[in-house]
Write an enzyme that holds these catalytic residues in place. Structure first.
Site, PDB file in Angstrom:
ATOM      1  N   GLU A  15      14.593 -50.984 -22.918  1.00  0.00           N
ATOM      2  CA  GLU A  15      13.903 -51.811 -23.907  1.00  0.00           C
ATOM      3  C   GLU A  15      13.690 -53.237 -23.386  1.00  0.00           C
ATOM      4  O   GLU A  15      14.170 -54.220 -23.954  1.00  0.00           O
ATOM      5  CB  GLU A  15      14.681 -51.839 -25.229  1.00  0.00           C
TER       6      GLU A  15
ATOM      7  N   GLU B   2      14.024 -42.581 -28.061  1.00  0.00           N
ATOM      8  CA  GLU B   2      15.108 -42.897 -28.998  1.00  0.00           C
ATOM      9  C   GLU B   2      14.603 -42.781 -30.429  1.00  0.00           C
ATOM     10  O   GLU B   2      13.524 -43.255 -30.762  1.00  0.00           O
ATOM     11  CB  GLU B   2      15.643 -44.322 -28.799  1.00  0.00           C
TER      12      GLU B   2
END
Length: 662
Positions: free
Chosen positions: A142, A298
């Site tokens: 991320e 995710e």
């Protein structure tokens, strides 16, 4: 279908690893992401390395038939790094450092960080590039999530180098930034600093370039690590997990450098727009590499831990959201994480294997989902959609800047247009203006304030060559440097739209929220009621918001007029014909009723159809990839689709072929 989760065995004693693999097989797990935050275990000190535990885990997973998406472990430098090398720390806009104790506290521009990260990645890649368990590489994690913008000295030096590369000369920089305003002319690049804390408004062109620079910096960090992995002989796909419409990274510019798009998605179960917002995110990431499947890297099995209140998902919601991802192009579904943490900030975050064990709703849902995914046939690649919805990160940064006629919630506006299409079961590609081409029947470009020349050319050609283009308001205002063009506004699209611009005439917007905060107007956002302008559209009427622009319909038909507000009696919607195509301009942002009315007209004129030509009942979502159609009932009661002879209960879904066969 790939199925799995982040796996963090370094946070658990080795005694549980065998049980982990056994439970993974029971759940149908095919692949896990491994080692994402393992830097301190792999390199406990400056000259210490420990790969033995990772060797054992990878071998154990391989013996269990589970593939590994191997991470580079660079997302959180251990304390010894920042203690010995404080130049690694990022700084805020006051120049104060962020400290270790959380994650992503490092400057991506720091030469020391890059040197240490490169050595870590090199050792991992050389050790495991040819291991048969490794099926993919997971670079960092991320990128920019918690610290997307930093202002330290490393960033200062890197920004100056970025500007030299972009502009070549200080004179070119001064021209692009309008540096004569407020005596900001620079004598050399060494006089330029990041847009740190200032007493008043900062130069909008400098702020825009700094956002470009930070996005490019995070991308360069990805590319550095990917190059090291390839140099070690690795041939597996390399990716990094994105975050949908993340406001700080121009993922459209990243996509060409990434082998497979992966995305993290955590919708709020209590949000009334949850279904629309997830679908928009799925279509956005799918559109980054049109025609290519992507991976949902995710999601949560149940509740997250980081909202003020973290409600659980309803029964069936996990399966419905997974079906939504598959229907919109995903070839893999993963979770954070495999085993629920027992310590740390995310210990209350749900996982595939919860603390309460296997006698839980979560575990039953996980096993059931794994079985359902394993039973799916080979899925077709995602196909093109009939509608292009224009979404551009650089425009996002510019249109929500400070010192504008009004405050714009760009993402909210784009999602509102998407919602009108989504409710009708129409598939949408979410693309940059320069990616609009003849594969689409309809293109919608709301609030395209900043326009680059390639985007201008693409939109002009689209309308001139038979497509239906809808633009506005607050569109075609500045060039790529956030400067007005000679001749005023709508200078690039005005001729093809058949309109000329007089004045913006802003309205107090219906919502400001995050957009206002980013523009420095949070106090106004909290106090301002919405203001609307009534629009007469044929026999119907709706409310216009954000702007009620004053236009001249020089060479266009007037389809709607303002019935009230600052532009009462003036054109609100215009249309100019171009052979079999047309170009529409909206001088205001319609409310939900207005969007439904306008979208219905645009679809009818363009010939863009819904999936299977069906008008879905409320709460039912349709999605199509190739000849596979996904139908999901997100509602609270039974939904019937008589065209297909289907009845779906709450949160139930079905897959059918385009010919209607189950």
């Amino acid at each position: 279908m790939l199925y799995g989760a982040d796996y963090n065995p370094d946070q658990w004693p080795e005694e549980v690893w065998d049980d982990d693999v056994a439970r993974m097989r029971e759940a149908g797990v095919t692949t896990v992401s491994l080692g994402i935050f393992a830097w301190s275990r792999l390199q406990p000190g400056p000259d210490e390395w420990d790969f033995g535990w990772l060797d054992r885990v990878i071998d154990l997973l391989h013996a269990g038939g589970i593939g590994v998406n191997l991470a580079t472990a660079t997302a959180s430098p251990p304390p010894w790094v920042t203690v010995r090398h404080p130049d690694v720390l990022a700084a805020d806009e006051n120049g104060a450092p962020y400290w270790h104790g959380s994650r992503q506290h490092h400057s991506p521009s720091s030469p020391t960080y890059r040197r240490l990260a490169a050595e870590l990645v090199r050792r991992i890649a050389e050790r495991y590039a040819h291991h048969p368990a490794v099926v993919m590489w997971h670079v960092d994690n991320e990128l920019g999530c918690h610290l997307p913008v930093e202002y330290g000295d490393s960033a200062r030096d890197a920004f100056r180098a970025w500007l030299r590369e972009r502009y070549g000369t200080v004179a070119a920089l001064d021209a692009a930034w309008g540096a004569d305003f407020w005596s900001q002319r620079y004598g050399s690049f060494d006089e330029v600093f990041p847009p740190r804390k200032a007493p008043y408004s900062r130069n909008p062109a400098q702020v825009l370039d700094y956002r470009r620079f930070m996005s490019d910096t995070w991308l360069s960090l990805f590319r550095m690590q990917a190059d090291i992995i390839r140099a070690a002989g690795a041939t597996q796909p390399i990716s990094t997990n994105m975050m949908g419409p993340f406001p700080h990274a121009d993922y459209a510019s990243w996509a060409p450098h990434i082998d497979v798009i992966t995305d993290d998605c955590y919708p709020d179960p209590s949000s009334p727009t949850r279904v629309r917002d997830i679908a928009f995110q799925r279509d956005l990431v799918r559109s980054l590499k049109r025609g290519t499947p992507w991976l949902l890297m995710e999601q949560a099995t149940d509740a997250v831990n980081w909202r003020p209140t973290n409600p659980s998902k309803r029964d069936g919601q996990l399966a419905a959201e997974t079906a939504q991802a598959i229907g919109r192009g995903a070839d893999g579904v993963f979770f954070f994480q495999w085993r629920q943490s027992r310590a740390g900030s995310e210990k209350f975050h749900s996982a595939m294997l919860p603390h309460a064990g296997t006698r839980t709703r979560t575990w039953e849902s996980v096993v059931e989902l794994g079985s359902a995914l394993a039973a799916l046939p080979e899925l077709p690649a995602p196909s093109d959609s009939p509608v292009a919805l224009v979404f551009d990160w650089e425009n996002w940064w510019a249109v929500e800047g400070a010192d504008h006629p009004g405050t714009v919630d760009y993402l909210g506006v784009v999602r509102a247009w998407y919602g009108a299409l989504h409710r009708r079961g129409v598939m949408v590609d979410v693309v940059r203006p320069e990616d609009v081409d003849g594969r689409y029947r309809l293109a919608i470009a709301p609030f395209l304030y900043l326009m680059r020349d390639p985007g201008v050319a693409a939109l002009r050609a689209f309308a001139a060559e038979g497509g239906v283009l809808a633009a506005g308001p607050f569109t075609d205002v500045v060039d790529e440097s956030d400067r007005f063009r000679d001749g005023g506004f709508l200078t690039q699209l005005g001729p093809i739209l058949g309109v000329a611009f007089e004045d913006f005439r802003p309205l107090l917007p219906p919502t400001l929220g995050d957009a206002a905060a980013r523009a420095g107007a949070a106090s106004v956002a909290a106090a301002s009621p919405a203001e609307e302008a009534a629009v007469a559209f044929g026999s119907a009427e709706f409310a216009g918001t954000f702007f009620a622009e004053a236009l001249f319909a020089d060479d266009a038909a007037v389809l709607a007029t303002f019935a009230s507000g600052p532009s009462a009696g003036r054109p609100a919607i215009t249309r100019r014909a171009h052979g079999s195509g047309s170009a529409w301009y909206l001088a205001t942002q319609p409310d939900e009723r207005g969007l439904d009315l306008v979208v219905a007209r645009l679809l009818a004129e363009s010939g863009a159809e819904s999936v299977l030509g069906i008008a879905p009942p409320p709460g039912v979502e349709l999605a199509q990839r190739g000849d596979l159609v996904t139908i999901i009932n997100h509602g609270e009661g039974e939904a019937r689709i008589p065209e297909l002879g289907l009845a779906l209960g709450p949160q139930e879904h079905a897959y059918v072929r385009q010919d209607g066969a189950a």
